[in-house]
Structures are given as C-alpha cells and as structure tokens.
Motif scaffolding. Structure first.
Motif, short mmCIF file in Angstrom:
data_model
loop_
_atom_site.label_atom_id
_atom_site.label_comp_id
_atom_site.label_asym_id
_atom_site.label_seq_id
_atom_site.Cartn_x
_atom_site.Cartn_y
_atom_site.Cartn_z
N GLY A 1 37.19 46.77 27.68
CA GLY A 1 35.84 46.67 28.23
C GLY A 1 34.95 45.74 27.43
N GLY A 2 35.49 45.22 26.31
CA GLY A 2 34.76 44.24 25.51
C GLY A 2 33.85 44.82 24.45
N GLU A 3 33.85 46.14 24.27
CA GLU A 3 32.92 46.78 23.35
C GLU A 3 33.38 46.73 21.90
N ALA A 4 34.64 46.35 21.66
CA ALA A 4 35.18 46.37 20.30
C ALA A 4 35.31 44.97 19.70
N GLY A 5 34.75 43.95 20.38
CA GLY A 5 34.83 42.59 19.85
C GLY A 5 36.18 41.95 20.12
N GLY A 6 36.45 40.86 19.44
CA GLY A 6 37.70 40.14 19.63
C GLY A 6 37.74 39.39 20.95
N HIS A 7 38.91 38.87 21.32
CA HIS A 7 39.02 38.07 22.53
C HIS A 7 38.68 38.84 23.81
N PRO A 8 39.02 40.13 23.93
CA PRO A 8 38.60 40.85 25.15
C PRO A 8 37.09 40.84 25.38
N ALA A 9 36.32 40.77 24.31
CA ALA A 9 34.86 40.70 24.47
C ALA A 9 34.44 39.39 25.10
N HIS A 10 35.14 38.29 24.77
CA HIS A 10 34.83 36.99 25.39
C HIS A 10 35.16 37.02 26.88
N LEU A 11 36.27 37.66 27.24
CA LEU A 11 36.62 37.79 28.65
C LEU A 11 35.60 38.66 29.39
N ALA A 12 35.16 39.74 28.74
CA ALA A 12 34.21 40.66 29.37
C ALA A 12 32.88 39.97 29.67
N GLU A 13 32.52 38.96 28.88
CA GLU A 13 31.27 38.24 29.12
C GLU A 13 31.27 37.52 30.47
N LEU A 14 32.46 37.24 31.01
CA LEU A 14 32.58 36.54 32.29
C LEU A 14 32.50 37.49 33.49
N ILE A 15 32.54 38.79 33.24
CA ILE A 15 32.55 39.79 34.31
C ILE A 15 31.13 40.28 34.56
N SER A 16 30.71 40.20 35.82
CA SER A 16 29.38 40.67 36.18
C SER A 16 29.42 41.97 36.98
N ASP A 17 30.60 42.33 37.52
CA ASP A 17 30.70 43.47 38.42
C ASP A 17 31.99 44.23 38.13
N VAL A 18 31.89 45.34 37.41
CA VAL A 18 33.05 46.18 37.14
C VAL A 18 33.18 47.17 38.30
N ARG A 19 34.22 47.02 39.10
CA ARG A 19 34.38 47.82 40.31
C ARG A 19 34.96 49.21 40.03
N GLY A 20 35.62 49.37 38.90
CA GLY A 20 36.17 50.68 38.61
C GLY A 20 37.11 50.64 37.42
N VAL A 21 37.31 51.80 36.82
CA VAL A 21 38.30 52.00 35.75
C VAL A 21 39.13 53.20 36.17
N GLU A 22 40.43 53.01 36.29
CA GLU A 22 41.32 54.07 36.75
C GLU A 22 42.49 54.25 35.80
N VAL A 23 43.02 55.46 35.80
CA VAL A 23 44.24 55.78 35.07
C VAL A 23 45.34 56.01 36.10
N VAL A 24 46.37 55.15 36.10
CA VAL A 24 47.42 55.19 37.11
C VAL A 24 48.77 54.89 36.44
N PRO A 25 49.88 55.16 37.12
CA PRO A 25 51.17 54.70 36.61
C PRO A 25 51.22 53.18 36.58
N LEU A 26 51.67 52.63 35.46
CA LEU A 26 51.81 51.19 35.31
C LEU A 26 53.21 50.88 34.80
N ALA A 27 53.92 49.99 35.49
CA ALA A 27 55.25 49.55 35.06
C ALA A 27 55.21 48.05 34.82
N PHE A 28 55.59 47.62 33.63
CA PHE A 28 55.56 46.20 33.24
C PHE A 28 56.85 45.92 32.50
#
Length: 204
Positions: A95-122
C-alpha cells in the motif's frame, strides 16, 4: 521512523499492450489505456519480525493514459495462506506506507478499488509463468512464455525508466491468455505483453 524491511523473489506482469509494452519506456499504451495484472512471489522477506517466505501478492490496475501520469485504478490481492499479521504487514508494504519502491508505485494510484485476501497461485521458472487469482482463477489468470530473440534466446530489457522491479533485467514475454474481472477493472486478451524478472525491495 519507518521500520526497515526487505523482500526478494520473482515478479510477473501481463497487460493489454502489444509486445513489448511501450509504457515501460514512458510512451503511451498501445490501446491508449493499459490494464494489467502484476504479481510477486516472495521467496524471502520480513517486516518488523514478520516473515513472508513463499507468499504471493497481486495487483490489478488500469491507467487511463500514459502510466507515468498516474491516475491509476488498482485492486490489491493478498495470499490466503498468510495469517493476519502477515496480511497487515503486506498491506502496509504494497500500500506504499512502508517506503521503498512500492511507495513510488503507490504515488501513481488515485483510486484503490479494494483489498482482498484470496487464493493466489504463482509458478515461474524465470522465463515462463502461470498466475491464478481466486478459486481456480475465477477472478484472473495469466499464462506467460518468452518470445524468441537472437540465437533462440529470450530477449530481456533492463534499466527501463518505468519498472516495477528496478535493478533487474526483465524477460520479454507474451501471455497466451491474460484475464481479470473485478472492482471495475476488466480485460481478456491473448498474445499480448508480459514481463518476468527477479525483484528486490527494501524499506529505509
């Protein structure tokens, strides 16, 4: 003061642009807009004593024009295998709250549509990738393989100005299919852009 943290592992993205995605060079998207799923498999990492080894995180996003201009819509998906403490910490980082590169990405987001916990396979071997979001991939999926470059080798791109995984060469690939539908973010394409690479992030 922001807690120190570190993550490393494998990264994959698939989007609606033609190969190779012009967005990473700060050019306009192929279709005028870009919709994508970006995914991280954490091989090793920790935040304030909370470990994340072998967990996954996915973000779906839509940008209405040049990605560098921001105004992204996004939805964040956390691995159902994570416990409550891991979920909170991953949400803080991505979410960008801890600094680092994710914080730079979060600066580009104006509309967070949701945060969900789901099964993820990668699954990935560094050149091929397979992603499933939700039960049997009903929310989204991507199946990725490298394009063929010189001498049959997979081409890579490095030091591109808009990078989700900076500092690492990315394998240029195609998604035989990439699909996502949730939170008003939708796409379903084949033979479009994909990238795979290692990633490493750290907080201050």
């Amino acid at each position: 003061m922001t807690d120190q943290w570190k993550l490393e592992g494998q990264y994959m993205e698939a989007c609606t642009c033609e190969v190779a995605c012009p967005c990473i060079m700060l050019s306009d998207p192929t279709e005028g807009t870009c919709t994508a799923v970006v995914a991280w498999h954490i091989e090793e990492g920790a935040y304030n004593g909370v470990k994340f080894d072998d967990l996954n995180v996915v973000m779906a996003l839509h940008t209405p024009g040049n990605m560098a201009d921001g105004d992204w819509k996004a939805a964040l998906y956390l691995d159902r295998r994570a416990d409550a403490g891991q979920q909170d910490a991953l949400g803080t980082i991505f979410g960008g709250e801890a600094g680092g590169h994710p914080a730079h990405l979060a600066e580009l987001i104006s509309d967070v549509r949701g945060v969900e916990v789901v099964p993820l396979a990668f699954e990935t071997d560094g050149k091929h990738g397979r992603l499933r979001i939700g039960e049997v991939g009903q929310i989204g999926c991507a199946d990725v393989a490298p394009i063929e470059g010189q001498n049959g080798e997979a081409p890579t791109v490095q030091d591109h100005p808009l990078a989700v995984a900076p500092g690492h060469p990315a394998t240029v690939a195609k998604a035989s299919r990439a699909h996502f539908e949730a939170h008003g973010i939708e796409f379903d394409v084949s033979d479009r852009n994909a990238l795979l690479s290692p990633f490493s992030y750290a907080g201050p």
